[in-house]
Design a protein around this motif. Structure first.
Motif, PDB file in Angstrom:
ATOM      1  N   VAL A 319      -0.097  -5.092  -2.825  1.00 41.34           N
ATOM      2  CA  VAL A 319      -0.562  -4.066  -2.386  1.00 41.34           C
ATOM      3  C   VAL A 319      -0.052  -3.723  -1.104  1.00 41.34           C
ATOM      4  O   VAL A 319       0.114  -4.636  -0.362  1.00 41.34           O
ATOM      5  N   THR A 320       0.538  -2.457  -0.819  1.00 43.59           N
ATOM      6  CA  THR A 320       1.168  -2.277   0.243  1.00 43.59           C
ATOM      7  C   THR A 320       0.493  -0.814   0.929  1.00 43.59           C
ATOM      8  O   THR A 320      -0.514  -0.251   0.642  1.00 43.59           O
ATOM      9  N   GLY A 321       0.807  -0.836   2.342  1.00 49.43           N
ATOM     10  CA  GLY A 321       0.199   0.098   3.215  1.00 49.43           C
ATOM     11  C   GLY A 321       0.085  -0.010   4.632  1.00 49.43           C
ATOM     12  O   GLY A 321       0.299  -1.294   4.796  1.00 49.43           O
ATOM     13  N   PRO A 322      -0.250   0.636   5.406  1.00 51.70           N
ATOM     14  CA  PRO A 322      -0.078   0.178   6.984  1.00 51.70           C
ATOM     15  C   PRO A 322      -1.390  -0.526   7.286  1.00 51.70           C
ATOM     16  O   PRO A 322      -2.356  -0.731   6.450  1.00 51.70           O
ATOM     17  N   ALA A 446       0.257   1.191  -3.749  1.00 50.45           N
ATOM     18  CA  ALA A 446       0.361   1.674  -2.222  1.00 50.45           C
ATOM     19  C   ALA A 446      -1.041   2.496  -2.013  1.00 50.45           C
ATOM     20  O   ALA A 446      -1.563   3.289  -2.942  1.00 50.45           O
ATOM     21  N   GLN A 447      -1.241   2.173  -0.826  1.00 48.43           N
ATOM     22  CA  GLN A 447      -2.763   3.126  -0.618  1.00 48.43           C
ATOM     23  C   GLN A 447      -2.800   3.396   0.902  1.00 48.43           C
ATOM     24  O   GLN A 447      -2.222   3.025   1.751  1.00 48.43           O
ATOM     25  N   ARG A 500     -14.880   6.745   4.421  1.00 47.27           N
ATOM     26  CA  ARG A 500     -13.515   7.115   4.303  1.00 47.27           C
ATOM     27  C   ARG A 500     -13.131   7.151   2.668  1.00 47.27           C
ATOM     28  O   ARG A 500     -13.956   6.672   1.885  1.00 47.27           O
ATOM     29  N   GLN A 501     -11.978   7.640   2.595  1.00 40.88           N
ATOM     30  CA  GLN A 501     -11.654   7.811   1.194  1.00 40.88           C
ATOM     31  C   GLN A 501     -10.103   7.351   0.733  1.00 40.88           C
ATOM     32  O   GLN A 501      -9.340   7.222   1.680  1.00 40.88           O
ATOM     33  N   GLY A 502      -9.884   6.557  -0.455  1.00 41.21           N
ATOM     34  CA  GLY A 502      -8.774   6.059  -0.477  1.00 41.21           C
ATOM     35  C   GLY A 502      -7.978   7.122  -1.117  1.00 41.21           C
ATOM     36  O   GLY A 502      -8.092   7.738  -2.057  1.00 41.21           O
ATOM     37  N   LEU A 503      -6.618   6.586  -0.902  1.00 44.19           N
ATOM     38  CA  LEU A 503      -5.536   7.390  -1.610  1.00 44.19           C
ATOM     39  C   LEU A 503      -4.726   6.230  -2.367  1.00 44.19           C
ATOM     40  O   LEU A 503      -4.392   5.253  -1.510  1.00 44.19           O
ATOM     41  N   PHE A 504      -4.253   6.298  -3.568  1.00 43.63           N
ATOM     42  CA  PHE A 504      -3.392   5.435  -4.273  1.00 43.63           C
ATOM     43  C   PHE A 504      -2.286   5.686  -5.008  1.00 43.63           C
ATOM     44  O   PHE A 504      -2.472   7.107  -5.605  1.00 43.63           O
ATOM     45  N   GLU A 505      -1.420   4.928  -5.275  1.00 42.82           N
ATOM     46  CA  GLU A 505      -0.308   5.223  -6.002  1.00 42.82           C
ATOM     47  C   GLU A 505       0.074   4.071  -6.728  1.00 42.82           C
ATOM     48  O   GLU A 505       0.216   3.006  -6.161  1.00 42.82           O
ATOM     49  N   LEU A 506      -0.030   3.751  -7.904  1.00 41.37           N
ATOM     50  CA  LEU A 506       0.169   2.580  -8.812  1.00 41.37           C
ATOM     51  C   LEU A 506       1.454   2.654  -9.826  1.00 41.37           C
ATOM     52  O   LEU A 506       1.903   3.408 -10.451  1.00 41.37           O
ATOM     53  N   MET A 507       2.658   1.697  -9.302  1.00 41.81           N
ATOM     54  CA  MET A 507       3.854   1.708  -9.957  1.00 41.81           C
ATOM     55  C   MET A 507       3.561   0.546 -10.813  1.00 41.81           C
ATOM     56  O   MET A 507       3.790  -0.699 -10.324  1.00 41.81           O
ATOM     57  N   THR A 508       3.789   0.768 -12.208  1.00 36.91           N
ATOM     58  CA  THR A 508       3.664  -0.397 -13.134  1.00 36.91           C
ATOM     59  C   THR A 508       4.942  -0.520 -13.492  1.00 36.91           C
ATOM     60  O   THR A 508       5.905   0.352 -14.059  1.00 36.91           O
ATOM     61  N   ILE A 509       5.637  -1.986 -13.514  1.00 38.78           N
ATOM     62  CA  ILE A 509       6.927  -2.113 -13.632  1.00 38.78           C
ATOM     63  C   ILE A 509       7.044  -2.480 -15.084  1.00 38.78           C
ATOM     64  O   ILE A 509       6.547  -3.243 -15.697  1.00 38.78           O
TER      65      ILE A 509
END
Length: 560
Positions: A319-322, A446-447, A500-509
């Motif tokens: 999981v990535t993000g600041p 990523a979120q 708060r609201q989450g934004l997500f992008e999921l990269m499936t390998i």
């Protein structure tokens, strides 16, 4: 009902014969998925009603169960507690016999209530069981509404505090004076009530600021006089068992306290600055954070993708993000999906934020050489199925994580990158061989966390064309779409945002991405291929949130 004690309630239900082990397992899975307490899940399943559960708790504690809360326990008893004490612990005195005071408690399983009130009242305390809602209503009826002294009233009392502090002993005396104790209690209470994530105590040359971080933004509270900064900070250090005399090096501690009948955990960090110690408290309130994937406002396909990855026999999920984007919450929620009796889970965290029943959690301690890499190396000898590493910070940790995944373990971790494809580049930059990444990586999420527009004062409007152009979307895509902003109201503290609201992008390998990773393809090429394979970028997820009325254009532009 009893949100913080689901594991204890499960054991009590089994002990009382309310459920069979198989039913308990089924209810526990329902509790883990929905985020409801175990007792509420038990009632929903029709296996027991509230009085039966409460009677079982009373039997377990070997105390009396009051099916009805006394309308008036009598002035002699109610006078034994002051109104602020009754509200803080949410307790009602109902009997006193042979020097033992019996209190009905909203949370009879919270042992710290007995310890603290025994010390305050200098009496033996026994907590009896009754319906929590009835106890709360009775405390309000008998002691009035919970009216804590206003900040202004307390600030007025500071005239009584002796400010001539020279030695450490003087500061300790100051910290134990009633106005200072009440002030710090009120700040903690306000922070929990406002659902703040952090409380900042900041000494400057001419002022002492106290700020709350609510939904990612800082709001200032009424500050006490500058000359009381050392006393207020000393009080916080006393509560967290830190060394008051040591002001030259950073210190870390924890506070466990009861606020409104709930046990709240606070993580404390001190930092020496030019004008005194800066102190930050991280509020870890289990009832605010719902550790469930279903509570994270993510698309169903992303939820199912995460569930599939953590349920595989091996592989790495990142999981990535600041900082502060909710990565740890997502990982905990993912772990809850596989937290069953037949799965051994180990985590290495810096520090452990939430204690989760059934998971072995290891706090990182750099001072004694317990780094992420050292913990991870030891984990492999502990026969785990699933491993969580707080963060992959160096090549050694990355290499052991890969080794763990290739030898049949699921590894969950975090990285600081801007998007999902960037995680691959970061691992290669660390020195990890591309073929190892290709062989072990299963997916990257990523979120971001952005503020939700307040539902109470949400208003539709026509956005400026220049702002819309910055979104870089097709004009047809936004035709007939509504845009919203928050006007500001009492509910959202005039900010226009609440929650708060989450934004997500999921990269499936997949196989195509594995080939590109082995070839050291640039991030942009990986991103393009991931989008072709079905990945929705963060910006696209942000547009969904704008059109659903959850957030504003400005918030999405700011975070993507």
């Amino acid at each position: 009902m009893f949100d913080d004690h689901s594991d204890v309630i499960r054991d009590i239900a089994l002990e009382a014969g309310l459920v069979t082990p198989a039913q308990a397992e089924e209810i526990w899975e329902s509790h883990a998925t929905t985020g409801k307490s175990f007792s509420d899940s038990l009632v929903d399943a029709g296996l027991a009603d509230r009085p039966t559960i409460l009677q079982a708790i009373a039997d377990h504690l070997q105390v009396q169960f009051y099916s009805v809360v006394p309308a008036d326990p009598g002035e002699a008893l109610t006078k034994l507690l002051k109104a602020p004490q009754a509200h803080k612990y949410v307790v009602l005195p109902v009997a006193e016999e042979a020097g033992k005071l019996t209190l009905l408690a909203k949370d009879p399983l919270n042992s710290s209530v007995i310890n603290e009130l025994s010390f305050i009242l200098q009496k033996d305390i026994e907590l009896a069981v009754a319906d929590p809602a009835q106890v709360e209503a009775a405390v309000t009826r008998i002691y009035g509404e919970a009216t804590s002294a206003s900040m202004e009233e307390l600030l007025g009392e500071f005239g009584e505090v002796d400010t001539a502090a020279v030695t450490d002993e003087d500061v300790t005396k100051q910290a134990s004076q009633a106005p200072i104790i009440r002030f710090v209690d009120l700040v903690l209470q306000e922070g929990v009530k406002a659902k703040a994530s952090d409380i900042h105590f900041e000494p400057f040359e001419h002022e002492f600021r106290i700020r709350l971080r609510i939904d990612g933004s800082l709001y200032e509270m009424a500050p006490p006089p500058k000359n009381l900064a050392s006393a207020v900070i000393a009080r916080v250090k006393v509560l967290s068992s830190l060394n008051i005399a040591e002001r030259r090096v950073p210190q870390d501690g924890r506070i466990k306290t009861t606020i409104s009948g709930r046990q709240i955990d606070l993580r404390v960090s001190t930092l020496p600055t030019q004008f005194g110690e800066s102190v930050v408290l991280r509020i870890l309130d289990k009832t605010v954070v719902n550790l469930s994937l279903d509570a994270l406002s993510m698309h169903d396909d992303i939820k199912e993708g995460i569930r599939a990855m953590v349920s595989r026999p091996n592989g790495i999920f990142i999981v990535t993000g600041p900082t502060g984007s909710g990565k740890t919450t997502t990982l905990y929620s993912a772990l809850r999906e596989v937290n069953t009796e037949d799965v051994k889970i180990l985590t290495a965290e810096d520090p452990v934020e939430y204690e989760v029943e059934g998971i072995m959690q290891v706090p990182i301690n750099h001072q004694v050489g317990l780094t992420f890499a050292a913990a991870l190396r030891s984990f492999l000898r502990q026969d785990p199925d699933t491993i969580m590493v707080g963060e992959i910070r160096d090549l050694e940790t990355a290499q052991i994580a890969v080794q763990a995944s290739l030898t049949g373990h699921v590894v969950l971790s975090t990285l600081h990158t801007n998007d999902a494809p960037g995680a691959v580049t970061r691992l290669i930059d660390m020195g990890l061989e591309p073929f190892l990444i290709s062989a072990s990586l299963e997916g990257v999420l990523a979120q971001r966390l952005l503020r939700r527009v307040c539902k109470t004062c949400r208003t539709a409007y026509e956005p400026d064309k220049d702002v819309v152009n910055m979104l870089d979307v097709d004009a047809l895509e936004i035709a007939n779409k509504k845009f919203y902003y928050g006007k500001g109201c009492a509910d959202c503290n005039r900010s226009g945002f609440k929650g708060r609201q989450g934004l997500f992008e999921l990269m499936t390998i997949n196989d195509q991405l594995r080939t590109l990773i082995t070839q050291k393809a640039p991030t942009l090429v990986l991103k393009q291929k991931a989008i072709e394979s079905g990945m929705r970028p963060l910006r696209e997820d942000g547009l969904r949130c704008i059109f659903d009325g959850h957030t504003s254009i400005e918030e999405v532009l700011k975070y993507t």
